[in-house]
Design a protein around this motif. Structure first.
Motif, PDB file in Angstrom:
ATOM      1  N   ASP A  78       0.828  -1.203   0.000  1.00  0.00           N
ATOM      2  CA  ASP A  78       0.000   0.000   0.000  1.00  0.00           C
ATOM      3  C   ASP A  78       0.866   1.259   0.000  1.00  0.00           C
ATOM      4  O   ASP A  78       0.581   2.237  -0.691  1.00  0.00           O
ATOM      5  CB  ASP A  78      -0.921  -0.017   1.224  1.00  0.00           C
ATOM      6  CG  ASP A  78      -2.100   0.921   1.055  1.00  0.00           C
ATOM      7  OD1 ASP A  78      -2.516   1.143  -0.099  1.00  0.00           O
ATOM      8  OD2 ASP A  78      -2.609   1.434   2.069  1.00  0.00           O
ATOM      9  N   VAL A  79       1.966   1.252   0.772  1.00  0.00           N
ATOM     10  CA  VAL A  79       2.866   2.409   0.835  1.00  0.00           C
ATOM     11  C   VAL A  79       3.600   2.581  -0.491  1.00  0.00           C
ATOM     12  O   VAL A  79       3.759   3.700  -1.003  1.00  0.00           O
ATOM     13  CB  VAL A  79       3.853   2.242   2.004  1.00  0.00           C
ATOM     14  CG1 VAL A  79       4.848   3.404   2.034  1.00  0.00           C
ATOM     15  CG2 VAL A  79       3.102   2.149   3.319  1.00  0.00           C
ATOM     16  N   ILE A  80       4.044   1.471  -1.085  1.00  0.00           N
ATOM     17  CA  ILE A  80       4.753   1.540  -2.365  1.00  0.00           C
ATOM     18  C   ILE A  80       3.828   2.053  -3.473  1.00  0.00           C
ATOM     19  O   ILE A  80       4.231   2.866  -4.318  1.00  0.00           O
ATOM     20  CB  ILE A  80       5.330   0.159  -2.718  1.00  0.00           C
ATOM     21  CG1 ILE A  80       6.433  -0.213  -1.731  1.00  0.00           C
ATOM     22  CG2 ILE A  80       5.874   0.136  -4.143  1.00  0.00           C
ATOM     23  CD1 ILE A  80       6.984  -1.614  -1.917  1.00  0.00           C
ATOM     24  N   ALA A  81       2.573   1.581  -3.465  1.00  0.00           N
ATOM     25  CA  ALA A  81       1.619   2.051  -4.473  1.00  0.00           C
ATOM     26  C   ALA A  81       1.384   3.544  -4.347  1.00  0.00           C
ATOM     27  O   ALA A  81       1.298   4.267  -5.347  1.00  0.00           O
ATOM     28  CB  ALA A  81       0.301   1.288  -4.335  1.00  0.00           C
ATOM     29  N   ARG A  82       1.301   4.049  -3.119  1.00  0.00           N
ATOM     30  CA  ARG A  82       1.094   5.486  -2.915  1.00  0.00           C
ATOM     31  C   ARG A  82       2.283   6.278  -3.450  1.00  0.00           C
ATOM     32  O   ARG A  82       2.108   7.327  -4.081  1.00  0.00           O
ATOM     33  CB  ARG A  82       0.868   5.784  -1.443  1.00  0.00           C
ATOM     34  CG  ARG A  82       0.766   7.259  -1.097  1.00  0.00           C
ATOM     35  CD  ARG A  82       0.591   7.455   0.391  1.00  0.00           C
ATOM     36  NE  ARG A  82      -0.748   7.095   0.816  1.00  0.00           N
ATOM     37  CZ  ARG A  82      -1.770   7.949   0.867  1.00  0.00           C
ATOM     38  NH1 ARG A  82      -1.583   9.207   0.513  1.00  0.00           N
ATOM     39  NH2 ARG A  82      -2.942   7.563   1.269  1.00  0.00           N
ATOM     40  N   ALA A  83       3.495   5.791  -3.225  1.00  0.00           N
ATOM     41  CA  ALA A  83       4.678   6.483  -3.739  1.00  0.00           C
ATOM     42  C   ALA A  83       4.688   6.496  -5.268  1.00  0.00           C
ATOM     43  O   ALA A  83       5.207   7.433  -5.895  1.00  0.00           O
ATOM     44  CB  ALA A  83       5.945   5.828  -3.213  1.00  0.00           C
ATOM     45  N   PHE A  84       4.105   5.480  -5.873  1.00  0.00           N
ATOM     46  CA  PHE A  84       4.027   5.401  -7.328  1.00  0.00           C
ATOM     47  C   PHE A  84       2.888   6.260  -7.876  1.00  0.00           C
ATOM     48  O   PHE A  84       2.853   6.564  -9.071  1.00  0.00           O
ATOM     49  CB  PHE A  84       3.829   3.941  -7.741  1.00  0.00           C
ATOM     50  CG  PHE A  84       3.850   3.719  -9.222  1.00  0.00           C
ATOM     51  CD1 PHE A  84       5.038   3.777  -9.940  1.00  0.00           C
ATOM     52  CD2 PHE A  84       2.684   3.469  -9.921  1.00  0.00           C
ATOM     53  CE1 PHE A  84       5.056   3.585 -11.311  1.00  0.00           C
ATOM     54  CE2 PHE A  84       2.691   3.268 -11.290  1.00  0.00           C
ATOM     55  CZ  PHE A  84       3.887   3.327 -11.984  1.00  0.00           C
ATOM     56  N   GLY A  85       1.957   6.664  -7.004  1.00  0.00           N
ATOM     57  CA  GLY A  85       0.808   7.456  -7.444  1.00  0.00           C
ATOM     58  C   GLY A  85      -0.391   6.607  -7.769  1.00  0.00           C
ATOM     59  O   GLY A  85      -1.210   6.975  -8.613  1.00  0.00           O
ATOM     60  N   SER A  86      -0.520   5.462  -7.085  1.00  0.00           N
ATOM     61  CA  SER A  86      -1.616   4.536  -7.360  1.00  0.00           C
ATOM     62  C   SER A  86      -2.242   4.103  -6.050  1.00  0.00           C
ATOM     63  O   SER A  86      -1.641   4.224  -4.973  1.00  0.00           O
ATOM     64  CB  SER A  86      -1.113   3.326  -8.147  1.00  0.00           C
ATOM     65  OG  SER A  86      -2.127   2.357  -8.293  1.00  0.00           O
ATOM     66  N   ARG A  87      -3.462   3.576  -6.127  1.00  0.00           N
ATOM     67  CA  ARG A  87      -4.142   3.024  -4.968  1.00  0.00           C
ATOM     68  C   ARG A  87      -4.197   1.494  -5.011  1.00  0.00           C
ATOM     69  O   ARG A  87      -4.837   0.885  -4.167  1.00  0.00           O
ATOM     70  CB  ARG A  87      -5.570   3.574  -4.889  1.00  0.00           C
ATOM     71  CG  ARG A  87      -5.656   5.056  -4.573  1.00  0.00           C
ATOM     72  CD  ARG A  87      -7.110   5.482  -4.445  1.00  0.00           C
ATOM     73  NE  ARG A  87      -7.247   6.839  -3.943  1.00  0.00           N
ATOM     74  CZ  ARG A  87      -7.272   7.920  -4.701  1.00  0.00           C
ATOM     75  NH1 ARG A  87      -7.148   7.792  -6.016  1.00  0.00           N
ATOM     76  NH2 ARG A  87      -7.413   9.114  -4.179  1.00  0.00           N
ATOM     77  N   SER A  88      -3.549   0.898  -6.007  1.00  0.00           N
ATOM     78  CA  SER A  88      -3.649  -0.542  -6.220  1.00  0.00           C
ATOM     79  C   SER A  88      -2.433  -1.265  -5.651  1.00  0.00           C
ATOM     80  O   SER A  88      -1.311  -1.086  -6.155  1.00  0.00           O
ATOM     81  CB  SER A  88      -3.780  -0.838  -7.722  1.00  0.00           C
ATOM     82  OG  SER A  88      -3.691  -2.227  -7.964  1.00  0.00           O
TER      83      SER A  88
END
Length: 511
Positions: A432-442
């Motif tokens: 979840d944290v990595i997806a947020r850093a990428f700009g995604s919610r998935s």
């Protein structure tokens, strides 16, 4: 139910019948030069069908308002606002009232706007009120011109769009267009082409005669017949009229137009000095001549180009922002970026949106110096999204930032996030944290990013005996502590981990 409308007599002396039910499905086009009897034909059609079908008449000259006295049509004055005309048109369809939209007294652009609003109201009526309606438009070339004229492009597009909807899409809404024009060449082709029934009257220009002959399926050498037609005589063709070109004479009408063709009258007998005294008689005391409004001609293309080429007057220079030291400028931009990332939605906004927001905030805070370039902003945004600088030496973190600058822009923030955790000895960030850093919610997107980075040799993933994930960074010589891949991102305010840490270093001193 089949209704035959008596339009007059054919050349053989029989009654010329128009199938009203077929007309409602196939529409009608009438053409004829001024004085050929178009308005008389429309009046005959309206009078004969008034008891059968609801009618709406777009009347640019006010000739059809006399229908109100004999057949009960409502006269709508076009001096009302466009919103009122749309509302009236919707109520007309709802209550099935026959109306005459009187556009007399308006200029061409005003007529086009009012007609567009009224036709739009008829067209946009609720499905429950799609009753059959005959929509007659006299002088249709005014509302659907083939070429741009002296009116504004906006008015022309509105009017042409309304006429196109009437003729192309009106049938399913119960609207049957009947349009009359002096010249086919002046009428927009996409409007004229939708009619399946034609009544062609007297025409003199070769181009119009040829086009009329083509529409009726006649040979070009037969087009001369349109030049010899008398007033009130037309050639009919169409499923509602005749399968073959049929000459006919329009019958008499019960009502008359308010205006008629001028008749010859003898000149007054007064002459000489008497008529001179009448013409040059002094004005009465107190008479004030009303000045005629001056019409400003539309600017030509040459005028517009000359105006654009003319140098603009120098604007007063804005007060320059006070000069800042590099440390002050960096600290202020650092604060601005952190303010942006405090918004929870900033993690999912595109870099272009965040960059524009950053530049606006810099102008508001009067940050001096040259604006930051987009590539530089991308790199430093990736650093900011990774969070606070780890507790190891600046040299290790600087090496991580330099390595990230060589990667694709969309994975730089993910790499730095993992590098921060590895250099600090923290657990591996969850999906979840990595997806947020990428700009995604998935979270699934995060797992695909990690797999892509591992296929490139950027990271190496493994799991410990408890199934927790460990990510190693071979180029930095470090790895994260074991972490739960299913861990959720913290819900505290802030666009990235560590955004609220006041001890974080100057983000713009890195990368």
């Amino acid at each position: 139910m089949k209704a035959g409308i008596d339009m007059g007599t054919t050349s053989e002396g029989t009654t010329a019948l128009l199938d009203l039910e077929e007309l409602l499905a196939t529409r009608l086009l009438v053409q004829g030069n001024s004085g050929s009897g178009k308005s008389h034909l429309l009046r005959r059609l309206l009078e004969q069908s008034a008891s059968w079908v609801q009618q709406a008449i777009i009347d640019p000259e006010g000739d059809f308002v006399t229908m109100a006295d004999r057949f009960g049509h409502l006269v709508v004055d076009a001096s009302q606002s466009e919103n009122d005309l749309q509302r009236i048109a919707a109520r007309v369809r709802q209550h099935r009232a026959s109306v005459v939209l009187n556009l007399e007294g308006l200029d061409i652009e005003g007529q086009m706007r009012c007609a567009a609003a009224f036709l739009g109201g008829l067209f946009d009526a609720d499905r429950d009120y799609w009753y059959p309606m005959l929509v007659v438009v006299d002088e249709a070339q005014l509302f659907a011109p083939a070429a741009a004229g002296e009116v504004s492009d906006e008015a022309r597009k509105l009017s042409l769009g309304a006429m196109t909807n009437l003729m192309c899409r009106g049938r399913k809404r119960g609207l049957a267009g009947v349009i009359a024009t002096q010249r086919l060449a002046k009428l927009a082709k996409n409007v004229a082409a939708e009619a399946s029934n034609f009544l062609m009257g007297r025409t003199f220009l070769d181009i119009d005669m040829a086009r009329a002959a083509d529409l009726l399926g006649m040979e070009r050498r037969q087009a001369e017949v349109f030049r010899d037609l008398e007033r009130g005589r037309f050639v009919a063709l169409g499923p509602a009229l005749s399968r073959r070109p049929l000459p006919l004479r329009i019958g008499e009408v019960e009502t008359s137009a308010r205006s008629s063709s001028p008749k010859l009258m003898p000149l007054p007998e007064a002459g000489g000095d008497e008529i001179r005294d009448l013409i040059f008689e002094p004005a009465e005391p107190g008479y004030v001549r009303t000045p005629r409004p001056r019409v400003t001609p539309a600017p030509t293309t040459a005028d517009i180009m000359a105006q654009l080429a003319r140098p603009r007057p120098a604007e007063p220079a804005a007060e320059p922002a006070p000069e800042m030291s590099p440390e002050e400028r960096g600290a202020l931009m650092d604060e601005i970026l952190r303010d942006i990332l405090r918004d929870p939605d900033a993690a999912f906004a595109s870099v272009a949106v965040l960059y524009q927001d950053f530049l606006v905030r810099c102008r508001i805070r009067r940050v001096s110096g040259e604006a930051m370039s987009l590539p530089t902003f991308r790199r430093r945004l990736a650093v900011a999204r990774a969070g606070a600088q780890p507790g190891r030496s600046d040299e290790a973190w600087t090496k991580a930032v330099a390595f990230a600058a060589e990667l694709e822009e969309d994975i730089q923030a993910v790499f730095l996030l993992i590098a921060r955790a590895a250099l600090s000895g923290e657990p591996c960030p969850g999906d979840d944290v990595i997806a947020r850093a990428f700009g995604s919610r998935s979270p699934a997107r995060a797992r695909r990013i990690i797999a892509y980075m591992e296929s490139r040799g950027i990271v190496v993933c493994r799991t410990d005996l408890r199934g927790q994930r460990i990510v190693a960074l071979p180029d930095l010589g470090c790895e994260t502590a074991p972490g739960d891949a299913a861990a959720k991102a913290p819900t505290a305010a802030g666009g990235s981990p560590g955004a609220e840490n006041p001890a974080s270093p100057d983000l713009f001193a890195l990368g």
